[in-house]
Enzyme design. Structure first.
Site, short mmCIF file in Angstrom:
data_model
loop_
_atom_site.label_atom_id
_atom_site.label_comp_id
_atom_site.label_asym_id
_atom_site.label_seq_id
_atom_site.Cartn_x
_atom_site.Cartn_y
_atom_site.Cartn_z
N CYS A 138 0.70 -1.26 0.28
CA CYS A 138 0.05 -0.16 0.14
C CYS A 138 0.75 1.25 0.01
O CYS A 138 2.13 1.24 -0.02
CB CYS A 138 -0.94 0.05 1.27
SG CYS A 138 -2.00 -1.32 1.43
N LEU A 179 -3.84 -1.39 -1.29
CA LEU A 179 -3.72 -2.74 -2.29
C LEU A 179 -4.49 -3.89 -1.16
O LEU A 179 -4.04 -4.12 0.07
CB LEU A 179 -2.48 -3.07 -2.49
CG LEU A 179 -2.37 -4.48 -3.04
CD1 LEU A 179 -3.07 -4.58 -4.56
CD2 LEU A 179 -0.94 -4.83 -3.27
N ASN A 185 1.57 0.46 5.90
CA ASN A 185 1.81 -0.31 5.08
C ASN A 185 2.48 -1.74 5.40
O ASN A 185 3.38 -1.57 5.86
CB ASN A 185 2.57 0.40 3.69
CG ASN A 185 3.16 -0.62 2.59
OD1 ASN A 185 4.12 -0.28 2.14
ND2 ASN A 185 2.36 -1.54 2.33
N GLY A 186 1.83 -2.82 5.22
CA GLY A 186 2.77 -3.87 5.47
C GLY A 186 1.64 -5.07 6.02
O GLY A 186 0.32 -4.89 5.83
N THR A 224 24.24 -2.02 -9.62
CA THR A 224 23.57 -3.67 -9.54
C THR A 224 21.75 -3.51 -9.38
O THR A 224 21.33 -4.27 -9.97
CB THR A 224 24.08 -4.11 -8.23
OG1 THR A 224 25.46 -4.32 -8.31
CG2 THR A 224 23.27 -5.48 -7.94
N ARG A 248 20.22 -2.83 -12.73
CA ARG A 248 20.44 -4.07 -13.65
C ARG A 248 19.32 -5.13 -13.24
O ARG A 248 18.50 -5.63 -14.09
CB ARG A 248 21.78 -4.52 -13.63
CG ARG A 248 22.78 -3.78 -14.29
CD ARG A 248 24.16 -4.59 -14.12
NE ARG A 248 25.16 -3.78 -14.51
CZ ARG A 248 26.49 -4.14 -14.51
NH1 ARG A 248 26.90 -5.26 -13.56
NH2 ARG A 248 27.72 -3.49 -14.98
#
Length: 554
Positions: free
Chosen positions: A2, A50, A75-76, A334, A337
Site C-alpha cells: 500500500c 492494495l 503499509n505491511g 546492480t 540492472r
C-alpha cells in the site's frame, strides 16, 4: 503493498500539498482515501490501498471505537496479529492485521507496540488526545518510508520519496524541499509533539529491534532442538507458512536458484496442507537462452506449479530503463540492472494473472553469505561482519529493488528469508559454520535441506548467479548488453568530468553515468539517498556482476 502519506503543520494550502499523494497511486490501486483531522490545522492523512486482508473494513486512515483519538496509516502485514489478540485479549473492530498496532500502542506505548510486531511494516500513528505523531519501520526496512522534518514544524511522511518532492515549504528559509527528504530508519520508531497550530517538534528516535537480535513477540512457535540443520529447516518453513496470510491469490517469483526454489517449494507444501483451492503460480523471466529460465522450468516441473515464463528482448529491457529508475528512486548499478527483469515480470503478473501476493527469495544472500565474493573473506569473522553490514543496508539495495519493482504494478512482495525468528537464529550460529565450505557458498543452508526432497539436488547445489546475470544467456550477459547500448549514448570525456558535476558517488563508468543522469533528471538533489555503489568486497573488480569474479562458475 500500500501507500501511506501524511503532512503535519503545513502553512501552505493543504489542498495543494495533497496533490503530491497521487504520485504513489501505483502502490494501492484498489482504493483511496484522504482525510483531514479536526482541530489540527495543516494536517492531512492519505492512503492508497492494495486490499490483501479484510476487504470490507480494512480501509485507512484506521480508527476503532475503543480508541477514537488514534488515527493509523500503515503499509505491511502483521503476521502475529491473531496471536497478540489472544495473548492480550484485544477486542478487534475489524479483521485487519494492522489494527493490532492501535491496541498495542494504547496498552504500552509506541516502543512496546513496535517490539511486538512480527511482520513487514511502516506506519504513521496520530494520537490526537496527547498531540503526538509516531513513525515506525520494520527491522530490515522491507516496507519503505521517507520523511521531511524541519525546524519550523513541518512534518511529512510517504512510502516513496517521490510523494514528497513537490511539497511546498514556503515558510522555510530553504526552498529546495529535497534537502529535507530522508528515510525513516529500519528498526526505529520516532516521536513528534504537535502544538496548537499543528506544528511538529521532534522528540526522540528509539531503536526497538536490532538485526540478529531475538524478538520478544509471540508468533507461530517453532521448537528449537539440538539439531542445527533441522532448526534452520523448521524456522524457514514457519517463515514461509505465516506469509501465506492473505485473502488474495499467492504466487512465487522463481529464478531456479536456491533461494527462490526453496521458497516456492515451501509455499507449495504449506498450500497443500492448508487446503488452498488453487494451483500455486510460479513466474520466471529471462532472455533467450537464459540459465534462469531453464532452471526454473525444472523446479516448476518438480513442484507441479502453474508456471509462467516471460522472455524479454534486449530492446524491451533497454526501453524500460527510465521507468525502472523512476520507480526505484536509485541509480545504483546492480540495483538498476537486476530491477529491469523483476519490473517486466511484475508487469506480466499484473496484466495476465490474478496473483497479487508474491513471495521471493531476497535476503538469503546477505543472511547466509551467498555472494561469490564471500569465498575471499580473510576470516569467518570478517565474513560475519560483512554479512551483518549488508543486512543493515538491505533497505537501500535488494529490498528496495524487490519493493519498488513489484509495487510499480500493484503487487505485494513478501520475503521469508528476512523473518526475524529465522535471521536471529541463523546469524547467531558460529561464524565459521556460516562461511562458504568446500568452495560452495551458502553451504550450511544448502546442507540443511539436503535429503529433504523439497527441490532437485541439482538446484539445491546450483552455484550462485546474480539476478542480472541469470536472466541472460551464457554467451552474452545482460550487463554486457546494457554496456554496449550505453557506450553509444555517452561520450568518454563525460565520464572524466562526471566527478565535477556529481561529487557524491561520482560515476566511474559510462553505465554508472547513464543511470545517474536519468536519476538526476527525475530526482535532482536526492543522490545522497544512496550512500555508495554496491560492489563486491575483497576482490579487484570495476564491475559488480558476478560474471567478472574469479570464483564465478559457468
Amino acid at each position: 503493498m500500500c501507500g501511506i502519506w501524511a503532512v503535519f503543520g503545513s502553512e501552505d494550502d493543504i489542498s495543494f500539498q495533497c496533490n503530491a499523494v497521487h504520485k504513489i497511486t501505483h502502490r494501492g490501486p484498489d482504493a483511496f482515501r484522504i482525510e483531514s483531522v479536526n482541530h489540527f490545522p495543516g494536517c492531512c492523512l492519505a492512503f492508497h490501498r492494495l486490499a490483501i486482508v479484510d476487504d470490507l473494513q480494512g480501509m485507512q486512515p484506521m480508527r476503532v471505537f475503543q480508541h477514537p483519538h488514534l488515527y493509523l496509516i500503515y503499509n505491511g502485514e502483521i503476521y502475529n496479529h491473531k496471536v497478540l489478540q489472544k495473548q492480550y485479549d484485544f477486542d478487534y473492530a475489524t479483521a485487519c492485521d494492522g489494527e493490532v498496532i492501535i491496541h498495542l500502542y494504547a496498552m504500552g506505548g509506541i516502543e512496546f507496540a513496535a517490539k511486538n510486531l512480527d511482520g513487514e511494516f511502516t506506519f504513521c500513528l496520530l494520537d490526537t488526545a496527547n498531540r503526538k505523531v509516531f513513525l515506525g519501520r520494520d527491522t530490515y526496512g522491507v516496507r519503505p518510508s521517507f520523511k521531511i522534518s524541519t525546524e519550523t514544524g513541518f512534518l511529512a511522511v510517504c512510502s516513496e520519496a517521490k510523494g514528497l518532492t513537490d511539497l511546498s515549504l514556503k515558510f522555510d528559509s530553504v526552498s529546495d524541499v529535497t534537502k529535507f527528504i530522508e528515510p525513516v530508519l529500519p528498526g526505529h520508531v520516532e516521536s513528534y509533539s504537535l502544538d496548537m497550530n499543528g506544528k511538529a517538534t521532534f522528540n526522540e528516535r528509539v531503536r526497538f529491534h536490532k538485526i540478529g537480535e531475538e524478538p520478544i513477540y509471540k508468533t507461530l512457535e517453532v521448537e528449537i532442538g539440538s539439531d542445527i540443520k533441522e532448526n534452520i529447516c523448521n524456522l524457514l518453513s514457519a517463515a514461509v507458512k505465516k506469509r501465506l496470510m492473505a485473502d488474495r491469490r499467492i504466487g512465487c517469483l522463481l529464478s531456479g536458484g536456491l533461494d527462490s526454489s526453496l521458497v516456492a517449494a515451501l509455499v507449495v507444501k504449506h498450500a497443500k496442507e492448508e487446503g488452498v483451492d488453487y494451483p500455486i503460480q510460479t513466474f520466471a523471466i529471462g532472455m533467450e537462452g537464459s540459465t534462469d529460465l531453464m532452471a526454473a522450468r525444472k523446479v516448476s516441473q518438480y513442484l507441479h506449479t502453474e508456471h509462467h515464463e516471460v522472455v524479454f528482448t534486449a530492446e524491451e529491457g533497454i526501453a524500460a530503463l527510465e521507468t525502472v529508475i523512476h520507480h526505484l528512486e536509485s541509480y545504483d548499478i546492480t540495483t538498476v540492472r537486476a530491477s529491469v527483469g523483476m519490473f517486466l515480470l511484475s508487469k506480466y503478473i499484473k496484466e495476465n494473472t490474478d496473483s497479487t501476493v508474491i513471495l521471493s527469495g531476497e535476503g538469503s544472500d546477505e543472511i547466509a553469505q551467498g555472494y561469490i565474493y564471500f569465498h575471499k573473506a580473510p576470516t569467518p569473522e570478517d565474513a560475519d561482519a560483512e554479512s551483518r553490514r549488508l543486512c543493515d543496508d538491505l533497505y537501500m539495495y535488494d529490498v528496495l529493488r524487490a519493493d519498488r519493482a513489484t509495487a510499480a504494478w500493484g503487487l505485494e512482495v513478501r520475503v521469508p528469508f528476512l523473518d526475524h525468528k529465522f535471521t536471529s537464529y541463523y546469524l547467531n550460529l558460529p561464524a565459521k559454520m556460516r562461511s562458504p565450505q568446500s568452495g560452495i557458498e551458502k553451504h550450511l543452508l544448502r546442507s540443511a535441506f539436503d535429503g529433504k526432497g523439497l527441490i532437485p539436488d541439482e538446484i539445491l547445489w546450483r552455484p550462485k548467479e546474480a539476478f542480472s546475470d541469470g536472466v541472460s544467456s551464457v554467451k552474452k550477459s545482460w550487463y554486457e548488453i546494457l554496456q554496449s547500448y550505453i557506450d553509444e549514448q555517452i561520450n568518454d570525456d563525460k565520464v572524466e568530468k562526471s566527478a565535477k558535476f556529481y561529487p557524491h558517488n561520482p560515476p566511474k563508468t559510462k553505465e554508472a553515468l547513464y543511470y545517474r543522469q536519468v536519476f538526476e533528471k527525475k530526482y535532482p538533489g536526492l543522490a545522497r539517498l544512496i550512500p555508495y555503489y554496491w560492489m563486491p568486497k575483497w576482490m579487484e573488480t570495476s564491475d559488480p556482476s558476478a560474471r567478472t569474479l574469479k570464483h564465478y562458475k559457468q
